[in-house]
Scaffold this motif. Structure first.
Motif, mmCIF file in Angstrom:
data_model
loop_
_atom_site.group_PDB
_atom_site.id
_atom_site.type_symbol
_atom_site.label_atom_id
_atom_site.label_comp_id
_atom_site.label_asym_id
_atom_site.label_seq_id
_atom_site.Cartn_x
_atom_site.Cartn_y
_atom_site.Cartn_z
ATOM 1 N N ASN A 279 0.772 -1.231 -0.074
ATOM 2 C CA ASN A 279 -0.093 -0.066 0.101
ATOM 3 C C ASN A 279 0.770 0.986 -0.139
ATOM 4 N N VAL A 280 2.214 1.130 0.354
ATOM 5 C CA VAL A 280 2.969 2.372 0.215
ATOM 6 C C VAL A 280 3.703 2.365 -0.912
ATOM 7 N N LEU A 281 4.333 1.355 -1.256
ATOM 8 C CA LEU A 281 5.549 1.517 -2.323
ATOM 9 C C LEU A 281 4.914 1.828 -3.661
ATOM 10 N N PRO A 282 3.523 1.685 -4.048
ATOM 11 C CA PRO A 282 3.102 2.304 -5.337
ATOM 12 C C PRO A 282 3.178 3.777 -5.515
ATOM 13 N N PHE A 283 3.336 4.566 -4.000
ATOM 14 C CA PHE A 283 3.197 6.254 -3.945
ATOM 15 C C PHE A 283 4.911 6.434 -4.238
ATOM 16 N N VAL A 284 5.770 5.475 -3.887
ATOM 17 C CA VAL A 284 7.248 5.640 -3.836
ATOM 18 C C VAL A 284 7.777 5.435 -5.233
ATOM 19 N N ILE A 285 7.317 4.434 -5.928
ATOM 20 C CA ILE A 285 8.016 4.073 -7.135
ATOM 21 C C ILE A 285 7.368 4.222 -8.373
ATOM 22 N N ALA A 286 6.085 5.219 -8.158
ATOM 23 C CA ALA A 286 5.443 5.693 -9.579
ATOM 24 C C ALA A 286 6.283 6.124 -10.410
#
Length: 286
Positions: A279-286
């Motif tokens: 739930n957090v990585l998609p906002f980091v690696i977009a």
């Protein structure tokens, strides 16, 4: 003492007759003793009955108190739940209208073909269909970037990826008409918000204006976090956000806030390690 008297039988013989004054007295005493015992037994029964009634009343009072306490606890839990629901709705007032991320959902789930919502502007449909060259009902990230550019929203690839993830909850990086229309409406709302807080009309907002903008969207972000967001998303040495950076910042705050509120209970949320990364990585690696 036993009384003695002499009498005569019918045949003339004498007969001794003994009065029973002592026996009568003994009998009276025995009868009186039995009455006393009966009276004591009756009093004992009455006393036991009174104790039983008092005990029953105490138990009823305790049961009533427990029911009232249980009812009050239920009402408090309902109020907490209602308050939590209001917070989620408040933080999502400019969301896509879709449900929040389903925990455990495959982040690479398929995007099913869909139709435009009723009442969609024909110009929006025409612009979308122009980009959907193969006619399969979905467009990819490059095509979405081109569509948004034609609608006066020029974004970098990362912002486009964040938009696609936020409105599809998938990392497939394709989007259909059902998700595209609310995405476009949300961007129009955020543009108006950006212009309202860009008071000097220089095309950018500072950390103070960003905090006010996020607050108006329903996100109570502490000043220290606002400063971190500006330093993260700013593309200039002045530590200010232009429109595209503002949208990227808002998408990150919106997505992470909704992820938290979907699991929150009384201001706290518990995540498993894998669940947290998904739930957090998609906002980091977009």
């Amino acid at each position: 003492m036993q009384a003695y008297r002499q009498g005569y039988c019918e045949d003339g013989s004498q007969q001794q007759m003994y009065g029973s004054s002592s026996a009568a007295l003994a009998h009276g005493r025995h009868s009186s003793s039995m009455q006393h015992q009966q009276h004591q037994s009756l009093q004992h029964q009455q006393h036991q009955s009174l104790q039983h009634q008092q005990k029953h009343q105490v138990m009823q009072h305790q049961s009533s108190s427990m029911q009232r306490q249980s009812s009050m606890q239920h009402q408090q839990q309902a109020m907490v739940h209602s308050s939590s629901s209001m917070k989620i709705q408040k933080g999502s007032q400019f969301s896509s209208g879709q449900g929040m991320t389903v925990f455990g959902q495959d982040p690479f789930c398929e995007i099913m073909p869909s139709a435009f919502p009723p009442g969609t502007d024909p110009k929006v449909i025409e612009c979308y269909n122009r980009m959907d060259r193969d006619g399969n009902g979905v467009i990819d990230d490059m095509e979405l970037q081109s569509v948004l550019s034609n609608c006066n929203h020029s974004f970098g690839t990362k912002t486009v990826h964040l938009l696609m993830y936020e409105f599809t909850h998938s990392n497939r990086r394709i989007i259909g008409p059902k998700e595209f229309v609310p995405l476009l409406k949300c961007l129009q709302t955020w543009r108006a918000m950006f212009q309202r807080f860009d008071r000097d009309r220089n095309g950018s907002i500072d950390s103070s204006e960003l905090g006010q903008a996020l607050s108006s969207l329903g996100y109570r972000v502490p000043p220290i976090i606002v400063n971190l967001l500006v330093s993260k998303f700013s593309k200039s040495a002045k530590c200010t956000l232009r429109y595209d950076s503002f949208i990227e910042c808002c998408l990150t705050v919106k997505g992470l806030s909704e992820t938290f509120h979907a699991k929150a209970d009384c201001g706290k949320a518990v995540f498993g390690y894998e669940e947290f990364l998904l739930n957090v990585l998609p906002f980091v690696i977009a």
